[in-house]
Design an enzyme around this catalytic site. Structure first.
Site, short mmCIF file in Angstrom:
data_model
loop_
_atom_site.label_atom_id
_atom_site.label_comp_id
_atom_site.label_asym_id
_atom_site.label_seq_id
_atom_site.Cartn_x
_atom_site.Cartn_y
_atom_site.Cartn_z
N GLY A 19 -3.04 -3.09 4.57
CA GLY A 19 -4.01 -2.24 3.89
C GLY A 19 -3.66 -2.11 2.43
O GLY A 19 -3.62 -3.09 1.70
N SER A 45 -0.41 -0.43 9.33
CA SER A 45 0.41 0.58 9.99
C SER A 45 0.66 1.74 9.05
O SER A 45 1.05 1.54 7.89
CB SER A 45 1.74 -0.03 10.44
OG SER A 45 2.61 0.99 10.90
N ILE A 48 4.20 1.77 7.54
CA ILE A 48 4.61 0.89 6.44
C ILE A 48 4.06 1.45 5.15
O ILE A 48 2.84 1.50 4.94
CB ILE A 48 4.13 -0.55 6.66
CG1 ILE A 48 4.74 -1.12 7.94
CG2 ILE A 48 4.49 -1.42 5.46
CD1 ILE A 48 4.25 -2.51 8.28
N VAL A 53 2.12 1.96 -6.85
CA VAL A 53 2.41 2.20 -8.26
C VAL A 53 1.17 2.02 -9.11
O VAL A 53 0.94 2.75 -10.05
CB VAL A 53 3.55 1.24 -8.73
CG1 VAL A 53 3.67 1.27 -10.24
CG2 VAL A 53 4.86 1.65 -8.08
N LYS A 84 -9.79 5.39 -19.40
CA LYS A 84 -8.80 4.62 -20.14
C LYS A 84 -9.52 3.75 -21.16
O LYS A 84 -10.30 2.87 -20.80
CB LYS A 84 -7.97 3.76 -19.19
CG LYS A 84 -6.98 2.84 -19.88
CD LYS A 84 -6.26 1.97 -18.88
CE LYS A 84 -5.35 0.96 -19.55
NZ LYS A 84 -4.69 0.06 -18.58
N LEU A 333 -0.09 -8.42 -4.04
CA LEU A 333 1.31 -8.78 -4.23
C LEU A 333 1.71 -9.98 -3.39
O LEU A 333 2.67 -10.68 -3.72
CB LEU A 333 2.21 -7.58 -3.89
CG LEU A 333 1.94 -6.31 -4.71
CD1 LEU A 333 2.85 -5.18 -4.25
CD2 LEU A 333 2.12 -6.56 -6.20
N THR A 344 -2.71 -5.43 -14.89
CA THR A 344 -3.55 -6.52 -14.40
C THR A 344 -3.56 -6.69 -12.89
O THR A 344 -4.35 -7.48 -12.37
CB THR A 344 -3.11 -7.85 -15.03
OG1 THR A 344 -1.74 -8.11 -14.68
CG2 THR A 344 -3.24 -7.82 -16.54
#
Length: 509
Positions: A19, A45, A48, A53, A84, A333, A344
């Site tokens: 997720g 889960s 986890i 960040v 922003k 990631l 980014t």
């Protein structure tokens, strides 16, 4: 053969492993676009934790939200979001320096000659100004101001709570028919004939079968790396930071409409102001600072009282050799990471999701579509990589890490950009690139990379006409900013989050 009755190889079941922001971005977009055409399951889960960040974005997220018919005010209230306009770079060139990288257009150029050439030539002629004076977002950032009602309009992105954003996307995705399964993945089953992924086996014995799998399992890359052994291209030689320690603090001042990126002796620190708290973190090179030193420095430098204990996030800048391998597409990631600078990570996930929708393999995984997807993904990552390397390389600091960055050999793609800037003040962007001419110019000038002579066309304008041109650009900017309220006042009117959005909100009020 009757093509209409052929089902072999068709993609109908999509399984998202993991997720977090990446998983729910993918789930929300696919469920919104394909609704009844796909059976979409997301496995995650609660046990986890996510990295959590990324709380800062770039302007293309707004187009993505419009694509998904997400209402801006509803979204901002749900995620305690703020606006922003830019990034404030502090201490990068040397301690005490500051410059702003704005999101908006700077000045007004021609098809052949971007505005910075006219500005550079005006300096040569003794007409002093700052490049940011000709950018609405820069001037508004200086005064912590914001509005949606000006002409010209502001170009902006968001700061938000990543955990609340994932919950917001989950509600949208499940409303479009996505099915969420709670559980940890125990095993990944592969097809014997080609090694592609067949199913996920959960710890409770559930088997989740799929035709196409999306790996959102974070840095570990459970499907793309641990199962398919895709391989990774490491960029540590150019990007020295490999760890971050993060913390959340109470707000002690109104939120500013920019991300602060504050360089220190072994990396940099971020400061991201939300409605209800501030996200802070220290990015650093483990070769030049220990984990304990980083945590102590972060807690020493933050402004407000911490809301939780700091947590460590190790990372490795680089990319998977293939973002799409067999029937697995890696996102977030799991596909690679180019450290948090310039915010980014969420953008690259969104871009990859949109690319997958454009090239979606309904009739089976196509080598051509896969190759195209991977090639565009690589180019996009390398462009962002080069822009981030520039920030580290262009410095005049004395510490060992910064000296090494200043002296390191660069990728040829970046070295060529720098040569063009030094020889003829030339900055450029390819059509598909995220960072525009204004972005490159802002950072190059802000960090002290001296440009070569301006374009000859800029010299063709006489002094009086050049002064008139500059005044005509500055006046609407100054007028627009004069009508703006503070960002805090605008948020109170437009998108103030309810007290129950964040458990500590009442305590911070």
């Amino acid at each position: 053969m009757n093509v209409a009755n052929t089902t072999e190889g068709r993609i109908r079941k999509v399984v998202i492993a993991g997720g977090g922001t990446a998983g729910w971005l993918a789930g929300c977009a696919l469920a919104h676009q394909f609704r009844d055409q796909l059976d979409i399951t997301l496995v995650e889960s609660e046990q986890i934790g996510t990295v959590g960040v990324g709380e800062s974005t770039v302007p293309p997220i707004r187009a993505f939200h419009r694509f998904l018919q997400i209402d801006e005010q509803e979204f901002l209230r749900a995620v305690a979001g703020t606006f922003k306009l830019s990034i404030s770079f502090e201490n990068w060139r040397r301690p005490g320096d500051r410059f702003i990288h704005p999101f908006g257009t700077i000045g007004q150029g021609t098809l052949a000659t971007p505005f910075h050439h006219f500005w550079l030539d005006s300096l040569r002629r003794g007409m002093p100004s700052e490049l940011g004076d000709f950018c609405l977002e820069s001037v508004a950032s200086r005064g912590d101001q914001f509005s949606l009602d000006t002409q010209p309009r502001l170009n902006y992105a968001y700061h938000f709570d990543a955990g609340l954003y994932a919950k917001f996307l989950r509600r949208k995705a499940e409303g479009h028919g996505l099915r969420r399964v709670e559980g940890k993945i125990r095993e990944v089953k592969q097809h014997a004939h080609d090694g592609s992924v067949a199913s996920l086996v959960l710890e409770d014995g559930q088997v989740i079968e799929g035709d196409l799998f999306i790996d959102c399992t974070g840095f570990r890359g459970l499907l793309t790396e641990q199962t398919l052994q895709t391989g990774y291209e490491d960029w540590h030689e150019w990007l020295p930071s490999d760890r971050a320690v993060a913390v959340q603090t109470e707000s002690i001042a109104p939120p500013v409409p920019y991300t602060r990126a504050i360089a220190h002796e072994a990396g940099w620190r971020w400061h991201i102001a939300l409605q209800h708290r501030v996200g802070c973190g220290l990015v650093f090179s483990s070769r030049h600072m220990s984990d304990d030193e980083a945590q102590a420095k972060l807690l020493r430098d933050v402004d407000g009282p911490p809301l939780r204990d700091p947590w460590l996030v190790p990372f490795r800048s680089g990319r998977r050799l293939r973002a799409w391998n067999k029937n697995v597409v890696a996102l977030g990631l799991a596909s690679g990471f180019i450290e948090p600078l310039e915010s980014t990570s969420i953008h690259l996930t969104i871009s990859a999701v949109v690319r997958l929708i454009q090239l979606f393999p309904f009739d089976g995984v196509s080598p051509t579509l896969m190759a195209l997807y991977n090639d565009v993904s690589r180019q996009e990552m390398e462009h962002v990589r080069d822009f981030i390397i520039l920030h580290y390389h262009a410095n005049q600091r004395d510490e060992p890490m910064w000296k090494a960055c200043r002296e390191m050999a660069l990728p040829e793609s970046l070295a060529m950009r720098l040569r063009a800037w030094r020889e003829r003040a030339h900055a450029w962007q390819d059509p598909g690139e995220l960072f525009r001419v204004e972005s490159w110019t802002s950072v190059l000038m802000g960090q002290g990379i001296a440009p070569g002579p301006a374009h000859p066309l800029a010299r063709a304008i006489d002094d009086a006409d050049l002064r008139t041109l500059l005044a005509r650009i500055r006046q609407p900017v100054q007028h627009a900013v004069a009508t703006m309220s503070s960002q805090a006042a605008f948020i109170d009117r437009y998108c103030k989050a309810a007290q129950d959005v964040w458990p500590r909100a009442s305590a911070l009020a």
